[in-house]
Design a protein around this motif. Structure first.
Motif: not given
Ligand SMILES: Cc1cc2nc3c(=O)[nH]c(=O)nc-3n(C[C@H](O)[C@H](O)[C@H](O)COP(=O)(O)OP(=O)(O)OC[C@H]3O[C@@H](n4cnc5c(N)ncnc54)[C@H](O)[C@@H]3O)c2cc1C
Length: 327
Positions: A235-257
Protein backbone atom coordinates in the motif's frame (compact mmCIF):
# COMPACT_ATOMS: atom_id res chain seq x y z
CA UNK A 1 -27.66 -1.25 33.09
CA UNK A 2 -27.41 2.00 31.10
CA UNK A 3 -28.74 2.37 27.58
CA UNK A 4 -26.15 3.89 25.25
CA UNK A 5 -26.48 5.06 21.67
CA UNK A 6 -23.21 5.24 19.74
CA UNK A 7 -23.46 7.41 16.61
CA UNK A 8 -21.00 6.22 13.95
CA UNK A 9 -19.71 2.74 13.17
CA UNK A 10 -16.09 3.43 12.22
CA UNK A 11 -13.23 2.04 14.28
CA UNK A 12 -13.90 4.62 17.02
CA UNK A 13 -17.63 3.90 17.29
CA UNK A 14 -17.27 0.12 17.11
CA UNK A 15 -14.37 0.04 19.58
CA UNK A 16 -16.37 2.31 21.95
CA UNK A 17 -19.44 0.09 21.60
CA UNK A 18 -17.25 -2.93 22.37
CA UNK A 19 -15.83 -1.45 25.59
CA UNK A 20 -19.26 -0.22 26.70
CA UNK A 21 -20.77 -3.67 26.11
CA UNK A 22 -17.90 -5.27 28.06
CA UNK A 23 -18.59 -2.83 30.92
CA UNK A 24 -22.21 -4.01 31.04
CA UNK A 25 -24.03 -1.33 29.04
CA UNK A 26 -26.86 -2.03 26.61
CA UNK A 27 -25.56 -0.52 23.37
CA UNK A 28 -27.18 0.48 20.08
CA UNK A 29 -24.79 1.62 17.35
CA UNK A 30 -26.17 3.63 14.44
CA UNK A 31 -24.45 4.32 11.12
CA UNK A 32 -25.71 6.27 8.14
CA UNK A 33 -24.03 3.77 5.82
CA UNK A 34 -22.65 0.33 6.63
CA UNK A 35 -20.27 0.11 9.56
CA UNK A 36 -16.58 0.39 8.76
CA UNK A 37 -16.75 1.82 5.25
CA UNK A 38 -15.42 5.35 5.73
CA UNK A 39 -12.10 6.67 7.02
CA UNK A 40 -11.41 3.59 9.10
CA UNK A 41 -11.63 1.42 6.00
CA UNK A 42 -9.58 3.82 3.86
CA UNK A 43 -6.56 4.13 6.14
CA UNK A 44 -3.18 2.48 6.17
CA UNK A 45 -3.49 0.76 9.55
CA UNK A 46 -0.15 1.87 11.00
CA UNK A 47 -0.28 1.50 14.79
CA UNK A 48 1.74 4.62 15.55
CA UNK A 49 1.57 8.33 14.81
CA UNK A 50 3.84 8.92 11.80
CA UNK A 51 5.95 11.60 13.45
CA UNK A 52 4.73 11.35 17.07
CA UNK A 53 6.48 14.58 18.16
CA UNK A 54 4.03 16.55 15.99
CA UNK A 55 1.17 15.63 18.32
CA UNK A 56 -0.13 16.63 21.74
CA UNK A 57 0.30 14.62 24.94
CA UNK A 58 -3.17 13.05 24.77
CA UNK A 59 -2.49 11.65 21.28
CA UNK A 60 0.82 10.23 22.48
CA UNK A 61 -0.69 8.77 25.66
CA UNK A 62 -3.58 7.15 23.79
CA UNK A 63 -1.16 5.82 21.19
CA UNK A 64 1.15 4.17 23.72
CA UNK A 65 -1.82 2.76 25.65
CA UNK A 66 -3.24 1.30 22.44
CA UNK A 67 0.07 -0.06 21.20
CA UNK A 68 0.41 -2.00 24.45
CA UNK A 69 -2.87 -3.89 23.90
CA UNK A 70 -3.22 -4.13 20.11
CA UNK A 71 -1.71 -7.55 19.55
CA UNK A 72 -3.81 -9.20 22.24
CA UNK A 73 -6.90 -7.33 21.06
CA UNK A 74 -6.39 -8.62 17.51
CA UNK A 75 -5.99 -12.17 18.88
CA UNK A 76 -9.27 -11.76 20.82
CA UNK A 77 -11.07 -10.40 17.76
CA UNK A 78 -9.71 -13.23 15.62
CA UNK A 79 -10.94 -15.82 18.11
CA UNK A 80 -14.34 -14.21 18.48
CA UNK A 81 -15.02 -13.47 14.80
CA UNK A 82 -12.96 -15.98 12.82
CA UNK A 83 -11.39 -13.03 10.93
CA UNK A 84 -7.70 -12.26 11.42
CA UNK A 85 -6.97 -8.49 11.49
CA UNK A 86 -3.40 -9.39 10.45
CA UNK A 87 -1.52 -7.52 13.13
CA UNK A 88 2.18 -7.52 12.19
CA UNK A 89 5.00 -5.92 14.13
CA UNK A 90 7.15 -5.27 11.10
CA UNK A 91 8.83 -2.07 12.33
CA UNK A 92 9.05 1.26 10.53
CA UNK A 93 11.99 2.82 8.71
CA UNK A 94 11.80 6.59 9.07
CA UNK A 95 13.90 8.37 6.47
CA UNK A 96 13.42 11.99 7.57
CA UNK A 97 12.92 14.06 10.73
CA UNK A 98 14.23 11.41 13.15
CA UNK A 99 17.33 13.47 13.99
CA UNK A 100 15.52 16.77 14.58
CA UNK A 101 15.71 18.33 18.05
CA UNK A 102 11.97 17.76 18.53
CA UNK A 103 12.32 14.07 17.65
CA UNK A 104 15.27 13.57 19.99
CA UNK A 105 13.43 15.25 22.87
CA UNK A 106 10.39 13.03 22.25
CA UNK A 107 12.51 9.86 22.18
CA UNK A 108 14.19 10.81 25.42
CA UNK A 109 10.90 11.70 27.10
CA UNK A 110 9.14 8.47 26.11
CA UNK A 111 12.27 6.29 26.24
CA UNK A 112 11.82 5.12 22.66
CA UNK A 113 14.81 3.51 21.01
CA UNK A 114 15.69 3.08 17.36
CA UNK A 115 18.41 1.44 15.33
CA UNK A 116 20.38 3.67 13.00
CA UNK A 117 20.33 2.44 9.39
CA UNK A 118 22.13 3.85 6.36
CA UNK A 119 18.78 5.16 5.10
CA UNK A 120 17.33 6.46 8.35
CA UNK A 121 16.11 5.22 11.72
CA UNK A 122 14.38 1.88 12.30
CA UNK A 123 11.62 1.79 14.94
CA UNK A 124 11.13 -1.91 15.62
CA UNK A 125 8.10 -1.46 17.92
CA UNK A 126 5.81 -0.15 15.16
CA UNK A 127 3.10 -2.52 13.91
CA UNK A 128 0.27 -2.38 11.42
CA UNK A 129 -3.12 -4.03 10.94
CA UNK A 130 -5.15 -4.64 7.83
CA UNK A 131 -7.95 -2.26 8.66
CA UNK A 132 -10.76 -3.69 6.50
CA UNK A 133 -10.23 -7.01 8.27
CA UNK A 134 -10.00 -5.33 11.68
CA UNK A 135 -13.37 -3.66 11.03
CA UNK A 136 -15.05 -6.86 9.83
CA UNK A 137 -13.75 -8.67 12.91
CA UNK A 138 -14.87 -5.85 15.22
CA UNK A 139 -18.37 -5.83 13.74
CA UNK A 140 -18.86 -9.56 14.30
CA UNK A 141 -17.32 -9.35 17.76
CA UNK A 142 -19.60 -6.54 18.96
CA UNK A 143 -22.68 -8.33 17.62
CA UNK A 144 -21.48 -11.39 19.60
CA UNK A 145 -21.20 -9.13 22.65
CA UNK A 146 -24.83 -8.02 22.32
CA UNK A 147 -24.45 -4.65 20.57
CA UNK A 148 -27.44 -3.86 18.36
CA UNK A 149 -26.25 -2.43 15.02
CA UNK A 150 -28.59 -0.21 13.01
CA UNK A 151 -27.20 0.62 9.55
CA UNK A 152 -28.30 2.92 6.72
CA UNK A 153 -29.87 5.20 9.31
CA UNK A 154 -28.78 8.78 9.68
CA UNK A 155 -28.86 10.51 13.05
CA UNK A 156 -30.12 14.01 12.25
CA UNK A 157 -30.34 15.67 15.62
CA UNK A 158 -30.14 15.13 19.35
CA UNK A 159 -33.28 15.30 21.50
CA UNK A 160 -32.37 17.49 24.48
CA UNK A 161 -34.00 18.88 27.62
CA UNK A 162 -32.14 21.33 29.89
CA UNK A 163 -28.65 19.90 30.43
CA UNK A 164 -29.56 16.38 29.29
CA UNK A 165 -29.79 14.48 26.04
CA UNK A 166 -32.91 12.30 25.95
CA UNK A 167 -32.13 10.50 22.69
CA UNK A 168 -31.76 11.01 18.97
CA UNK A 169 -33.91 11.87 15.95
CA UNK A 170 -32.94 9.65 13.02
CA UNK A 171 -34.07 9.04 9.46
CA UNK A 172 -35.90 5.96 10.80
CA UNK A 173 -37.52 7.63 13.82
CA UNK A 174 -36.67 8.64 17.38
CA UNK A 175 -34.75 6.57 19.91
CA UNK A 176 -34.42 7.34 23.64
CA UNK A 177 -31.44 6.42 25.81
CA UNK A 178 -29.39 7.24 28.93
CA UNK A 179 -26.18 8.29 27.13
CA UNK A 180 -25.22 9.33 23.61
CA UNK A 181 -21.67 8.92 22.31
CA UNK A 182 -20.78 10.80 19.13
CA UNK A 183 -18.20 8.93 17.04
CA UNK A 184 -19.22 10.36 13.67
CA UNK A 185 -15.70 10.93 12.37
CA UNK A 186 -15.33 13.75 9.83
CA UNK A 187 -19.12 14.35 10.04
CA UNK A 188 -19.15 15.06 13.80
CA UNK A 189 -19.57 18.84 13.39
CA UNK A 190 -22.72 18.28 11.34
CA UNK A 191 -24.33 16.92 14.50
CA UNK A 192 -22.73 19.02 17.20
CA UNK A 193 -21.68 22.61 17.52
CA UNK A 194 -18.16 21.79 18.70
CA UNK A 195 -15.88 24.67 19.70
CA UNK A 196 -13.07 22.75 18.03
CA UNK A 197 -14.66 22.20 14.60
CA UNK A 198 -14.15 18.80 12.99
CA UNK A 199 -13.67 18.76 9.23
CA UNK A 200 -12.66 16.20 6.56
CA UNK A 201 -9.03 15.97 5.47
CA UNK A 202 -9.08 13.78 2.40
CA UNK A 203 -6.36 11.22 1.81
CA UNK A 204 -5.76 9.16 -1.35
CA UNK A 205 -4.08 5.76 -1.30
CA UNK A 206 -3.08 3.07 -3.77
CA UNK A 207 -2.46 -0.67 -3.46
CA UNK A 208 -0.32 -2.68 -5.85
CA UNK A 209 -1.27 -6.06 -7.22
CA UNK A 210 0.62 -8.92 -5.66
CA UNK A 211 4.05 -9.07 -7.26
CA UNK A 212 7.55 -10.31 -6.63
CA UNK A 213 8.58 -7.30 -4.53
CA UNK A 214 9.24 -8.26 -0.93
CA UNK A 215 9.03 -5.54 1.72
CA UNK A 216 9.49 -6.49 5.36
CA UNK A 217 8.69 -3.17 7.10
CA UNK A 218 6.87 0.14 6.72
CA UNK A 219 8.82 2.95 5.04
CA UNK A 220 8.06 6.57 5.99
CA UNK A 221 9.49 9.57 4.16
CA UNK A 222 8.24 13.16 3.67
CA UNK A 223 4.88 12.32 5.26
CA UNK A 224 4.22 9.47 2.84
CA UNK A 225 4.51 5.77 3.51
CA UNK A 226 4.77 2.31 1.97
CA UNK A 227 3.14 -0.52 3.93
CA UNK A 228 3.55 -4.27 3.34
CA UNK A 229 0.58 -6.60 3.86
CA UNK A 230 0.94 -10.21 4.91
CA UNK A 231 -0.17 -11.53 1.48
CA UNK A 232 2.63 -9.55 -0.25
CA UNK A 233 0.48 -6.66 -1.45
CA UNK A 234 1.92 -3.18 -0.90
CA UNK A 235 0.00 0.00 0.00
CA UNK A 236 1.18 3.56 -0.60
CA UNK A 237 -0.27 6.73 0.91
CA UNK A 238 -1.29 9.33 1.27
CA UNK A 239 -2.31 12.87 0.41
CA UNK A 240 -3.61 15.58 2.74
CA UNK A 241 -6.34 17.52 0.94
CA UNK A 242 -8.63 20.07 2.58
CA UNK A 243 -11.35 19.86 -0.10
CA UNK A 244 -14.53 19.06 1.85
CA UNK A 245 -16.45 15.82 1.27
CA UNK A 246 -15.25 15.29 -2.29
CA UNK A 247 -14.44 11.60 -2.79
CA UNK A 248 -12.97 11.93 -6.31
CA UNK A 249 -9.58 10.35 -6.94
CA UNK A 250 -7.11 11.98 -9.35
CA UNK A 251 -4.96 10.30 -11.94
CA UNK A 252 -2.00 12.61 -11.26
CA UNK A 253 -2.07 11.73 -7.55
CA UNK A 254 -2.15 8.05 -8.43
CA UNK A 255 0.95 8.58 -10.59
CA UNK A 256 2.54 10.67 -7.89
CA UNK A 257 2.05 7.96 -5.24
CA UNK A 258 3.35 5.36 -7.69
CA UNK A 259 6.45 7.48 -8.34
CA UNK A 260 7.04 7.90 -4.60
CA UNK A 261 6.88 4.11 -4.30
CA UNK A 262 9.36 3.28 -7.07
CA UNK A 263 11.75 6.01 -5.99
CA UNK A 264 12.06 4.06 -2.74
CA UNK A 265 11.65 0.55 -4.18
CA UNK A 266 12.67 0.65 -7.87
CA UNK A 267 11.09 -2.77 -8.61
CA UNK A 268 7.66 -1.23 -8.01
CA UNK A 269 7.93 0.88 -11.18
CA UNK A 270 6.43 -1.88 -13.31
CA UNK A 271 3.99 -3.34 -10.83
CA UNK A 272 0.34 -2.72 -11.66
CA UNK A 273 -1.88 -0.75 -9.31
CA UNK A 274 -4.90 -2.78 -8.16
CA UNK A 275 -6.95 -0.03 -6.55
CA UNK A 276 -6.91 3.70 -5.84
CA UNK A 277 -9.25 5.24 -3.26
CA UNK A 278 -9.85 8.14 -0.89
CA UNK A 279 -11.09 8.64 2.67
CA UNK A 280 -11.92 11.50 5.03
CA UNK A 281 -9.78 11.81 8.13
CA UNK A 282 -11.58 13.55 10.99
CA UNK A 283 -9.36 16.61 11.44
CA UNK A 284 -9.88 19.24 14.14
CA UNK A 285 -8.95 22.89 13.96
CA UNK A 286 -6.61 22.64 16.97
CA UNK A 287 -5.25 19.31 15.67
CA UNK A 288 -6.32 17.77 18.98
CA UNK A 289 -8.31 14.60 19.50
CA UNK A 290 -11.55 15.00 21.51
CA UNK A 291 -12.33 12.23 24.00
CA UNK A 292 -14.56 13.95 26.50
CA UNK A 293 -17.90 14.68 28.11
CA UNK A 294 -19.80 17.47 26.35
CA UNK A 295 -19.71 20.87 28.07
CA UNK A 296 -23.47 21.51 27.75
CA UNK A 297 -25.10 18.10 28.13
CA UNK A 298 -23.88 15.91 30.96
CA UNK A 299 -24.84 12.56 29.36
CA UNK A 300 -23.41 13.40 25.93
CA UNK A 301 -19.92 12.10 25.13
CA UNK A 302 -17.62 12.84 22.20
CA UNK A 303 -14.97 10.55 20.75
CA UNK A 304 -13.69 12.09 17.55
CA UNK A 305 -11.00 14.17 15.82
CA UNK A 306 -8.50 11.30 15.59
CA UNK A 307 -7.15 12.71 12.33
CA UNK A 308 -4.27 10.54 11.01
CA UNK A 309 -4.24 8.27 14.05
CA UNK A 310 -7.68 6.80 14.64
CA UNK A 311 -6.87 3.16 13.98
CA UNK A 312 -3.92 3.58 16.26
CA UNK A 313 -5.73 5.37 19.10
CA UNK A 314 -9.06 3.51 18.96
CA UNK A 315 -8.62 0.98 21.82
CA UNK A 316 -7.41 3.54 24.37
CA UNK A 317 -9.95 6.19 23.25
CA UNK A 318 -12.72 3.63 23.68
CA UNK A 319 -11.43 2.76 27.12
CA UNK A 320 -11.28 6.37 28.18
CA UNK A 321 -14.77 7.26 26.94
CA UNK A 322 -16.17 4.15 28.70
CA UNK A 323 -14.51 5.22 31.95
CA UNK A 324 -16.01 8.73 31.64
CA UNK A 325 -19.49 7.30 31.04
CA UNK A 326 -19.22 4.94 33.99
CA UNK A 327 -17.83 7.58 36.40
C1 LIG B 1 -5.81 7.69 3.56
C2 LIG B 1 -5.85 7.52 5.05
C3 LIG B 1 -4.81 6.88 5.70
C4 LIG B 1 -4.86 6.69 7.08
N1 LIG B 1 -3.87 5.95 7.70
C5 LIG B 1 -3.95 5.71 9.03
C6 LIG B 1 -2.98 4.89 9.68
O1 LIG B 1 -2.09 4.32 9.04
N2 LIG B 1 -3.09 4.72 11.03
C7 LIG B 1 -4.08 5.29 11.76
O2 LIG B 1 -4.11 5.10 12.98
N3 LIG B 1 -5.01 6.06 11.16
C8 LIG B 1 -4.97 6.28 9.83
N4 LIG B 1 -5.89 7.07 9.22
C9 LIG B 1 -6.86 7.78 10.07
C10 LIG B 1 -7.96 6.89 10.54
O3 LIG B 1 -8.45 6.14 9.45
C11 LIG B 1 -9.06 7.75 11.18
O4 LIG B 1 -8.53 8.56 12.20
C12 LIG B 1 -10.13 6.85 11.80
O5 LIG B 1 -10.58 5.92 10.86
C13 LIG B 1 -11.31 7.67 12.32
O6 LIG B 1 -12.28 6.76 12.74
P1 LIG B 1 -13.76 7.21 12.98
O7 LIG B 1 -14.49 6.03 13.47
O8 LIG B 1 -13.76 8.44 13.82
O9 LIG B 1 -14.27 7.70 11.54
P2 LIG B 1 -14.95 6.88 10.33
O10 LIG B 1 -14.27 5.61 10.09
O11 LIG B 1 -15.06 7.85 9.21
O12 LIG B 1 -16.37 6.54 10.90
C14 LIG B 1 -17.36 7.51 11.14
C15 LIG B 1 -18.70 6.84 10.89
O13 LIG B 1 -19.75 7.71 11.30
C16 LIG B 1 -20.81 7.55 10.40
N5 LIG B 1 -21.65 8.76 10.51
C17 LIG B 1 -21.29 10.02 10.29
N6 LIG B 1 -22.33 10.87 10.52
C18 LIG B 1 -23.37 10.10 10.90
C19 LIG B 1 -24.72 10.40 11.25
N7 LIG B 1 -25.20 11.64 11.29
N8 LIG B 1 -25.53 9.36 11.56
C20 LIG B 1 -25.08 8.08 11.54
N9 LIG B 1 -23.81 7.75 11.21
C21 LIG B 1 -22.95 8.74 10.90
C22 LIG B 1 -20.13 7.37 9.05
O14 LIG B 1 -20.98 6.74 8.10
C23 LIG B 1 -18.92 6.53 9.42
O15 LIG B 1 -19.16 5.14 9.25
C24 LIG B 1 -5.92 7.23 7.84
C25 LIG B 1 -6.97 7.86 7.18
C26 LIG B 1 -6.96 8.00 5.80
C27 LIG B 1 -8.12 8.65 5.12
Amino acid sequence: MSDCIVVGGGVIGMMSARMLAISGAKVTLIDQRECGHESSWAGGGIISPLYPWHYDDLTNDLSFESQAVYEELCDDLHRSSGIDPQYQKSGLLMMDEFDSTEAKMWMERYKVDYQRHADGAFFSHVASVRNPRLLQALKIDIINKGVKIVENTQVNQLITKDDKVLGIHSSEGDLLCDNVIICAGAWSSQLLNLSDRIFPMKGQMIIFKQGKVKLSHVILDQGRYIIPRIDGKILVGSTMEDVGFNRDVDEHIKNNLHEFAWQHIPMLENVEIEKHWSGFRPASETEKVIVDRDKNYRNLFINTGHFRNGINMAPASANRITQLINE
